[in-house]
Enzyme design. Structure first.
Site, PDB file in Angstrom:
ATOM      1  CG  HIS A  19      -0.169  -0.011   2.522  1.00 22.88           C
ATOM      2  ND1 HIS A  19       0.447   1.099   3.057  1.00 22.88           N
ATOM      3  CD2 HIS A  19       0.073  -1.022   3.382  1.00 22.88           C
ATOM      4  CE1 HIS A  19       1.036   0.781   4.190  1.00 22.88           C
ATOM      5  NE2 HIS A  19       0.828  -0.497   4.418  1.00 22.88           N
ATOM      6  CD  GLU A  92       2.320  -5.750   7.758  1.00 23.99           C
ATOM      7  OE1 GLU A  92       2.628  -6.947   7.546  1.00 23.99           O
ATOM      8  OE2 GLU A  92       2.948  -4.791   7.283  1.00 23.99           O
TER       9      GLU A  92
END
Length: 223
Positions: A19, A92
């Site tokens: 990202h 994550e």
């Protein structure tokens, strides 16, 4: 040309993105799975990520589901009319009770804990969090399941730094304990191929200006 040959041979090409950059208050802090907003630069990097695959046919676009990854996925998905797909296996690393803290705050609460975690190569876990090995046991199968559904096609994945680090180790046949030596800049793209016979293989990387992806100081991609 090499990727095109692999596609023609039935391999799946996986374009795996980190990202974009997060908002300034989160710089240097541990956020893991928290919902952290992108900065203006982060939105620009997400736009770069989408533009880097302009003109390429994608069979699917998948994200971890966290909004900061979904921004990249949305920009890749919508022009192609693809359905949204999220996979929690691509989240994550779980930072447990360290989430939201700065490393120095962790050290103040539990002297030596953050330093020990870094030195362990991911073998240790934050309180209530997960080890790198546990994370890899969900990330690699998630990528392989996705790739296995689209032989001879390209797919894109929008995820996170440690996801790319794990994928790079798998694709380069490096020990997982070396994952922290893979430097993954925001917005960076890791290109992999997958076949049932060979698993994941790294083919290269790319990154927006000011970012990059390096392994032991060797740049696989730099903007």
């Amino acid at each position: 040309p090499a990727l095109e040959r692999d596609l023609a041979g039935g391999a799946t090409v996986v374009h795996l993105f980190r990202h974009g950059a997060v908002a300034a208050p989160w710089h240097g802090r541990i956020y893991g799975r928290m919902d952290v907003p992108l900065s203006e630069e982060g939105h620009e990097q997400a736009a770069w990520s989408a533009a880097s695959l302009d003109g390429l046919d994608l069979a699917a676009v998948v994200s971890s589901g966290l909004p900061r990854a979904e921004e990249t996925a949305r920009l890749l998905r919508e022009p192609r009319g693809l359905e949204r797909q999220d996979d929690a296996g691509l989240l994550e690393i779980d930072r447990g009770r360290w989430a939201g803290l700065a490393p120095e705050e962790v050290e103040a609460l539990t002297p030596g804990a953050f330093t020990a975690w870094k030195r362990s190569g991911g073998v240790l876990a934050p309180p209530g969090g997960e080890t790198l090995q546990v994370m890899a046991s969900r990330v690699v199968p998630a990528l392989e399941r996705l790739a296995g559904r689209y032989p001879g096609r390209r797919v894109a994945v929008a995820a996170h730094m440690w996801v790319l680090r794990i994928a790079a180790c798998a694709g380069l046949r490096r020990p997982l304990q070396r994952a922290a030596s893979v430097e993954v800049g925001t917005g960076a793209r890791l290109d992999l191929t997958w076949t049932a016979a060979e698993g994941l293989r790294v083919h290269g990387a790319a990154a927006p200006e000011g970012s990059g992806l390096t392994v032991d100081g060797l740049a696989l991609g730099r903007g």
